[in-house]
Design an enzyme around this catalytic site. Sequence first.
Site, PDB file in Angstrom:
ATOM      1  N   ASP A   1       0.841  -1.207   0.000  1.00 23.29           N
ATOM      2  CA  ASP A   1       0.000   0.000   0.000  1.00 23.29           C
ATOM      3  C   ASP A   1       0.872   1.252   0.000  1.00 23.29           C
ATOM      4  O   ASP A   1       2.077   1.181   0.261  1.00 23.29           O
ATOM      5  CB  ASP A   1      -0.997   0.004   1.177  1.00 23.29           C
ATOM      6  CG  ASP A   1      -0.366  -0.399   2.508  1.00 23.29           C
ATOM      7  OD1 ASP A   1       0.884  -0.368   2.607  1.00 23.29           O
ATOM      8  OD2 ASP A   1      -1.103  -0.734   3.440  1.00 23.29           O
TER       9      ASP A   1
ATOM     10  N   ASN B   1      -9.267  -1.501  12.404  1.00 28.98           N
ATOM     11  CA  ASN B   1     -10.629  -1.615  11.879  1.00 28.98           C
ATOM     12  C   ASN B   1     -10.802  -2.854  11.003  1.00 28.98           C
ATOM     13  O   ASN B   1     -11.776  -2.971  10.265  1.00 28.98           O
ATOM     14  CB  ASN B   1     -11.003  -0.359  11.086  1.00 28.98           C
ATOM     15  CG  ASN B   1     -10.107  -0.166   9.856  1.00 28.98           C
ATOM     16  OD1 ASN B   1      -9.140  -0.894   9.680  1.00 28.98           O
ATOM     17  ND2 ASN B   1     -10.438   0.816   9.037  1.00 28.98           N
TER      18      ASN B   1
ATOM     19  N   GLU C   1      -9.943  -0.858   3.223  1.00 28.32           N
ATOM     20  CA  GLU C   1     -10.754  -0.373   4.330  1.00 28.32           C
ATOM     21  C   GLU C   1     -12.164  -0.952   4.259  1.00 28.32           C
ATOM     22  O   GLU C   1     -12.669  -1.247   3.169  1.00 28.32           O
ATOM     23  CB  GLU C   1     -10.861   1.159   4.228  1.00 28.32           C
ATOM     24  CG  GLU C   1      -9.529   1.881   4.297  1.00 28.32           C
ATOM     25  CD  GLU C   1      -9.010   2.017   5.708  1.00 28.32           C
ATOM     26  OE1 GLU C   1      -8.691   0.987   6.327  1.00 28.32           O
ATOM     27  OE2 GLU C   1      -8.918   3.152   6.200  1.00 28.32           O
TER      28      GLU C   1
END
Length: 249
Positions: A67, A136, A143
Site C-alpha cells: 500500500d 478496523n 478499508e
Amino acid sequence: MDLVVERDYPTLSRAAADVVTDLLTVKPDARLVVATGETPLGLYRNLADRKTRGEIDTSRLRIFQLDEYLGLTSDDSRSLYRWMREVFLEPLAIGDHQVTRLPGDAANPSEACRAYDRAVEQAGGYDLAILGLGPNGHLGFNEPPSDADTPTRVITLTPETVHSNARYWGGEDRVPRQALTAGMKHLLAARHILLLVSGQGKKEILARTLEGPVTRELPASFLQRAQRVTVISDRDAMPTSPASLAGEV
Ligand code: PGA
C-alpha cells in the site's frame, strides 16, 4: 487457518522469520507482498540478521508493495515505499529492480493500479502475503467495506485509520486521506498468507477476524475462506484461552 500463539513479540517475530526462511529455501525466486506498519518490524530484523549471517539468499526474490499514500513520491520521508526500503529492502540487499511499486505519485493512479494487478498476474500471483491487522480489520489499505474480489485501487481512508496513522504524521490533519492498496482479490489468492498480530489493542479485532461473521465490513474476516493462512499472534493479542490452541509455545 493455522493459529500459532507465541509467548511474546520476539518469539512471534522469530516464528514469522522461520516461515519466510522455509519458503526461501524451497523457492528462492518467491513473490512476496510485504506490509509496513509496526508489527512485522521484528520479523524484518530477524531476516536481516539471517541475511548478514549468510543463511538466506534474497537475490532472486520478487517483492510487491502492499500500500501507499496517494500523492507522495517514493523518496518522500512519509512514503510507505521509503519505509519499506529502510526496514526491509536495504537490510536484505533487495534492489529496486526486484520490486513492483504502488506509485503514489503516478499521473494516473487508477491506471497504475491496473498495471500493478497485471504485474501480479504475470508473476503468477503472490507466493506469500505478509500482512498486519488494522484496528478496523483492514488488510493493507482495504478499508471497510471491501469485498473479497476487489482489485488494486485508490481508496479513501476511514477516520479510524487516519486516527491510527496520525502518530507517524504528527497530527491527524496531516495524514493523507487517500491511498493505493493491493486489492483483496490477489491478497486472498496468495498461496500462503502470514498474518501477524501483536498486543492487547488487537485482541478484539483479532477475535472478530477469526470467529466473527465473514463480512465486507471487516475485510480481514475473508481470511477465514482463504486457502492457506497462518496467523501468528502473541498472547496479549490472543482473544481466547491460549492453552486451548495448538501451536502455543
Ligand atoms: P500495525 O499496522 O502493524 O502498525 O499495527 C497494521 C495495519 O494498520 O494494517
